[in-house]
Motif scaffolding. Structure first.
Motif, PDB file in Angstrom:
ATOM      1  N   ALA A  52       0.858  -1.187   0.000  1.00  0.00           N
ATOM      2  CA  ALA A  52       0.000   0.000   0.000  1.00  0.00           C
ATOM      3  C   ALA A  52       0.894   1.236   0.000  1.00  0.00           C
ATOM      4  CB  ALA A  52      -0.894   0.006   1.239  1.00  0.00           C
ATOM      5  N   ILE A  53       0.321   2.359  -0.424  1.00  0.00           N
ATOM      6  CA  ILE A  53       1.042   3.625  -0.383  1.00  0.00           C
ATOM      7  C   ILE A  53       0.035   4.739  -0.136  1.00  0.00           C
ATOM      8  CG2 ILE A  53       0.954   3.859  -2.899  1.00  0.00           C
ATOM      9  CD1 ILE A  53       3.703   5.279  -2.697  1.00  0.00           C
ATOM     10  N   ARG A  54       0.389   5.668   0.714  1.00  0.00           N
ATOM     11  CA  ARG A  54      -0.482   6.798   1.022  1.00  0.00           C
ATOM     12  C   ARG A  54      -0.459   7.807  -0.110  1.00  0.00           C
ATOM     13  NH1 ARG A  54       1.441   7.431   7.229  1.00  0.00           N
ATOM     14  NH2 ARG A  54      -0.011   5.888   8.051  1.00  0.00           N
ATOM     15  N   PHE A  55      -1.593   8.469  -0.310  1.00  0.00           N
ATOM     16  CA  PHE A  55      -1.658   9.513  -1.332  1.00  0.00           C
ATOM     17  C   PHE A  55      -0.652  10.626  -1.043  1.00  0.00           C
ATOM     18  CE2 PHE A  55      -6.263   8.225  -2.147  1.00  0.00           C
ATOM     19  CZ  PHE A  55      -5.929   7.479  -3.251  1.00  0.00           C
ATOM     20  N   SER A  56      -0.453  10.937   0.227  1.00  0.00           N
ATOM     21  CA  SER A  56       0.508  11.990   0.575  1.00  0.00           C
ATOM     22  C   SER A  56       1.929  11.574   0.190  1.00  0.00           C
ATOM     23  CB  SER A  56       0.435  12.329   2.066  1.00  0.00           C
ATOM     24  OG  SER A  56       0.701  11.177   2.853  1.00  0.00           O
ATOM     25  N   THR A  57       2.232  10.299   0.315  1.00  0.00           N
ATOM     26  CA  THR A  57       3.543   9.796  -0.087  1.00  0.00           C
ATOM     27  C   THR A  57       3.693   9.866  -1.604  1.00  0.00           C
ATOM     28  OG1 THR A  57       3.640   8.318   1.824  1.00  0.00           O
ATOM     29  CG2 THR A  57       5.075   7.781  -0.041  1.00  0.00           C
ATOM     30  N   LEU A  58       2.669   9.442  -2.324  1.00  0.00           N
ATOM     31  CA  LEU A  58       2.694   9.541  -3.782  1.00  0.00           C
ATOM     32  C   LEU A  58       2.898  10.991  -4.223  1.00  0.00           C
ATOM     33  CD1 LEU A  58      -0.150   7.211  -5.103  1.00  0.00           C
ATOM     34  CD2 LEU A  58       2.286   7.041  -5.570  1.00  0.00           C
ATOM     35  N   SER A  59       2.165  11.891  -3.613  1.00  0.00           N
ATOM     36  CA  SER A  59       2.269  13.311  -3.959  1.00  0.00           C
ATOM     37  C   SER A  59       3.667  13.845  -3.701  1.00  0.00           C
ATOM     38  CB  SER A  59       1.256  14.138  -3.163  1.00  0.00           C
ATOM     39  OG  SER A  59      -0.049  13.792  -3.531  1.00  0.00           O
ATOM     40  N   ALA A  60       4.246  13.484  -2.572  1.00  0.00           N
ATOM     41  CA  ALA A  60       5.583  13.964  -2.217  1.00  0.00           C
ATOM     42  C   ALA A  60       6.640  13.426  -3.177  1.00  0.00           C
ATOM     43  CB  ALA A  60       5.920  13.573  -0.775  1.00  0.00           C
ATOM     44  N   ILE A  61       6.548  12.150  -3.515  1.00  0.00           N
ATOM     45  CA  ILE A  61       7.509  11.557  -4.447  1.00  0.00           C
ATOM     46  C   ILE A  61       7.370  12.190  -5.827  1.00  0.00           C
ATOM     47  CG2 ILE A  61       8.137   9.442  -5.681  1.00  0.00           C
ATOM     48  CD1 ILE A  61       7.430   7.912  -3.079  1.00  0.00           C
ATOM     49  N   CYS A  62       6.135  12.326  -6.286  1.00  0.00           N
ATOM     50  CA  CYS A  62       5.908  12.925  -7.604  1.00  0.00           C
ATOM     51  C   CYS A  62       6.373  14.379  -7.651  1.00  0.00           C
ATOM     52  CB  CYS A  62       4.447  12.802  -8.005  1.00  0.00           C
ATOM     53  SG  CYS A  62       3.971  11.109  -8.422  1.00  0.00           S
ATOM     54  N   ALA A  63       6.173  15.127  -6.582  1.00  0.00           N
ATOM     55  CA  ALA A  63       6.649  16.513  -6.541  1.00  0.00           C
ATOM     56  C   ALA A  63       8.175  16.554  -6.592  1.00  0.00           C
ATOM     57  CB  ALA A  63       6.128  17.204  -5.286  1.00  0.00           C
ATOM     58  N   ALA A  64       8.820  15.680  -5.833  1.00  0.00           N
ATOM     59  CA  ALA A  64      10.283  15.663  -5.790  1.00  0.00           C
ATOM     60  C   ALA A  64      10.885  15.234  -7.122  1.00  0.00           C
ATOM     61  CB  ALA A  64      10.761  14.725  -4.674  1.00  0.00           C
ATOM     62  N   LEU A  65      10.200  14.344  -7.825  1.00  0.00           N
ATOM     63  CA  LEU A  65      10.717  13.831  -9.096  1.00  0.00           C
ATOM     64  C   LEU A  65      10.124  14.551 -10.308  1.00  0.00           C
ATOM     65  CD1 LEU A  65      10.756   9.988  -8.374  1.00  0.00           C
ATOM     66  CD2 LEU A  65      12.667  11.611  -8.294  1.00  0.00           C
ATOM     67  N   ASP A  66       9.237  15.513 -10.052  1.00  0.00           N
ATOM     68  CA  ASP A  66       8.571  16.265 -11.116  1.00  0.00           C
ATOM     69  C   ASP A  66       7.936  15.315 -12.130  1.00  0.00           C
ATOM     70  OD1 ASP A  66       7.657  18.522 -12.462  1.00  0.00           O
ATOM     71  OD2 ASP A  66       9.447  18.625 -13.730  1.00  0.00           O
ATOM     72  N   CYS A  67       7.076  14.444 -11.611  1.00  0.00           N
ATOM     73  CA  CYS A  67       6.404  13.466 -12.462  1.00  0.00           C
ATOM     74  C   CYS A  67       4.956  13.327 -12.030  1.00  0.00           C
ATOM     75  CB  CYS A  67       7.119  12.115 -12.401  1.00  0.00           C
ATOM     76  SG  CYS A  67       6.969  11.242 -10.826  1.00  0.00           S
ATOM     77  N   GLU A  68       4.213  12.559 -12.798  1.00  0.00           N
ATOM     78  CA  GLU A  68       2.830  12.233 -12.484  1.00  0.00           C
ATOM     79  C   GLU A  68       2.778  10.833 -11.883  1.00  0.00           C
ATOM     80  OE1 GLU A  68       0.219  14.316 -12.907  1.00  0.00           O
ATOM     81  OE2 GLU A  68       1.624  15.850 -13.620  1.00  0.00           O
ATOM     82  N   VAL A  69       1.693  10.541 -11.196  1.00  0.00           N
ATOM     83  CA  VAL A  69       1.533   9.217 -10.595  1.00  0.00           C
ATOM     84  C   VAL A  69       1.655   8.121 -11.656  1.00  0.00           C
ATOM     85  CG1 VAL A  69      -0.058   7.677  -9.366  1.00  0.00           C
ATOM     86  CG2 VAL A  69       0.135  10.073  -8.674  1.00  0.00           C
ATOM     87  N   GLY A  70       1.112   8.367 -12.843  1.00  0.00           N
ATOM     88  CA  GLY A  70       1.181   7.398 -13.929  1.00  0.00           C
ATOM     89  C   GLY A  70       2.586   7.175 -14.461  1.00  0.00           C
ATOM     90  N   ASP A  71       3.494   8.119 -14.190  1.00  0.00           N
ATOM     91  CA  ASP A  71       4.894   7.924 -14.551  1.00  0.00           C
ATOM     92  C   ASP A  71       5.583   7.001 -13.552  1.00  0.00           C
ATOM     93  OD1 ASP A  71       4.654   9.813 -16.657  1.00  0.00           O
ATOM     94  OD2 ASP A  71       5.099  11.453 -15.267  1.00  0.00           O
ATOM     95  N   LEU A  72       5.106   7.048 -12.327  1.00  0.00           N
ATOM     96  CA  LEU A  72       5.715   6.289 -11.230  1.00  0.00           C
ATOM     97  C   LEU A  72       5.154   4.867 -11.138  1.00  0.00           C
ATOM     98  CD1 LEU A  72       7.580   6.357  -8.719  1.00  0.00           C
ATOM     99  CD2 LEU A  72       5.604   7.189  -7.417  1.00  0.00           C
TER     100      LEU A  72
END
Length: 78
Positions: A52-72
């Motif tokens: 599982a992964i929290r939405f806040s974690t997804l958001s933080a990773i995507c912000a740091a990597l400048d990507c979208e969830v679908g990229d990750l």
């Protein structure tokens, strides 16, 4: 993010964290610092072992990597 079990739709979720880190020249250690997650938790995600992964974690990773969830996270059909 994936487990050995397939989902109901026959797909498997794969986390592309390793590829994105390499493309951006960022280490897992640096990402850990940027998003405030432990190396262990990021490693579990990177190696497709997360259940599982929290939405806040997804958001933080995507912000740091400048990507979208679908990229990750991508669905791999078997």
């Amino acid at each position: 993010m994936a487990s050995a079990d397939t989902t109901d739709d026959g797909g498997l979720i794969h986390c592309r964290l390793d590829e994105l880190l390499e493309e951006r020249g960022i280490t897992l250690t640096r990402l850990s610092e940027l998003v405030g997650l432990s190396l262990v938790n990021l490693s579990v995600l990177k190696n497709d072992r997360a259940r599982a992964i929290r939405f806040s974690t997804l958001s933080a990773i995507c912000a740091a990597l400048d990507c979208e969830v679908g990229d990750l996270l991508v669905t791999v059909r078997t």
